[in-house]
Scaffold this active site. Structure first.
Site, PDB file in Angstrom:
ATOM      1  N   GLY A 128       1.002  -1.169  -0.057  1.00  0.00           N
ATOM      2  CA  GLY A 128       0.023  -0.038  -0.052  1.00  0.00           C
ATOM      3  C   GLY A 128       0.900   1.402   0.038  1.00  0.00           C
ATOM      4  N   SER A 129       1.944   1.397  -0.667  1.00  0.00           N
ATOM      5  CA  SER A 129       2.681   2.643  -0.656  1.00  0.00           C
ATOM      6  C   SER A 129       2.212   3.542  -1.588  1.00  0.00           C
ATOM      7  CB  SER A 129       4.146   2.366  -1.077  1.00  0.00           C
ATOM      8  OG  SER A 129       4.299   2.019  -2.483  1.00  0.00           O
ATOM      9  N   MET A 161      -4.274  -7.222  -6.418  1.00  0.00           N
ATOM     10  CA  MET A 161      -3.797  -8.425  -7.358  1.00  0.00           C
ATOM     11  C   MET A 161      -5.159  -9.262  -7.548  1.00  0.00           C
ATOM     12  SD  MET A 161      -0.989  -7.848  -8.291  1.00  0.00           S
ATOM     13  CE  MET A 161       0.305  -6.694  -7.985  1.00  0.00           C
ATOM     14  N   HIS A 221       0.618   1.064 -12.957  1.00  0.00           N
ATOM     15  CA  HIS A 221       1.513  -0.116 -13.178  1.00  0.00           C
ATOM     16  C   HIS A 221       2.964   0.425 -13.514  1.00  0.00           C
ATOM     17  CE1 HIS A 221       2.213  -4.072 -14.791  1.00  0.00           C
ATOM     18  NE2 HIS A 221       2.914  -3.443 -15.953  1.00  0.00           N
TER      19      HIS A 221
END
Ligand code: GAR
Length: 217
Positions: free
Chosen positions: A13-14, A92, A111
């Site tokens: 979760g950066s 994911m 991405h």
């Protein structure tokens, strides 16, 4: 009125943290109304809670291959929180075409490559193996195909012969944290529009700098 955003995560979760941080500014046009994880053990959940953002876990595992049932539960949570825009941050789990279409134009993904190059798994390794000299990160609208869809924003980094997957991902991650909040700001303030497969930005200008790699002086 700030647009209500959900961030969907599966892991560290950066990018989520970068979005939360940016959205804490008073003049940011969106608020992070909820963080939803499909894994109860996602480290990002702790970070979200520490930042005072409500979290929800919708475990995808018990649904097995029944994506539609998982998405119905997810949609219920999005409705419950009055969500208008969705940001995927290392989420994911693949969606059905129906779910993606329902959110088309309102759901972003990030991405770590310059799409359409190197979608899917191990984008940094793919870039290094291809020997490209510049890579980066892409924020795009989500469509049914993985890591594809109208591109909202990209940021680039030079690749050196010394780069490894670790060093490259670290540098690209810095770019991710910079462009994802900027992209959300544009979307939430109504400054982007979809023109077929292409996303256009009002008053958008390319930054004036060249990025040349390798740089020979
Ligand atoms: C990020 O590098 C993001 O670009 C990537 O997963 C990482 C999640 O990190 N996403 C994809 O590869 C999507 N195909 P984070 O949880 O620290 O934001």
């Amino acid at each position: 009125m700030k647009r209500r955003v959900a961030i969907l995560i599966s892991g560290r979760g950066s990018n989520m943290a970068a979005l939360i941080q940016a959205a804490s500014a008073e003049n940011f046009p969106a608020e992070i109304a909820v963080v939803i994880s499909n894994r109860a053990d996602a480290p990002g959940l702790q970070k979200a809670r520490a930042a005072g953002v409500p979290t929800v876990v919708v475990e995808s595992k018990p649904f097995g291959r029944d994506r539609a049932a998982f998405e119905a539960t997810l949609q219920g949570e999005l409705d419950r929180h009055g969500i208008e825009l969705v940001c995927l941050g290392g989420f994911m789990r693949l969606f059905t075409a129906d779910f993606v279409k329902r959110w088309y134009g309102r759901m972003l993904n990030i991405h770590p490559s310059l799409l359409p190059s190197f979608p899917g798994l191990d984008p940094h390794g793919q870039a290094l193996r291809a020997g490209v000299k510049i890579s980066g990160a892409t924020v795009h609208f989500v469509i049914p195909e993985t890591d594809a869809g109208p591109i909202l924003m990209q940021g680039a980094v030079a690749i050196s012969d010394h780069d490894t997957v670790d060093t490259l991902s670290e540098r690209i991650l810095e770019v991710e944290h910079r462009i994802y909040p900027d992209a959300l700001r544009l979307l939430a303030s109504g400054k982007v529009r979809l023109d077929g497969d292409v996303c256009r930005t009002a008053d958008g200008a390319a930054s004036g700098n060249f990025l040349i790699s390798p740089f020979v002086g």
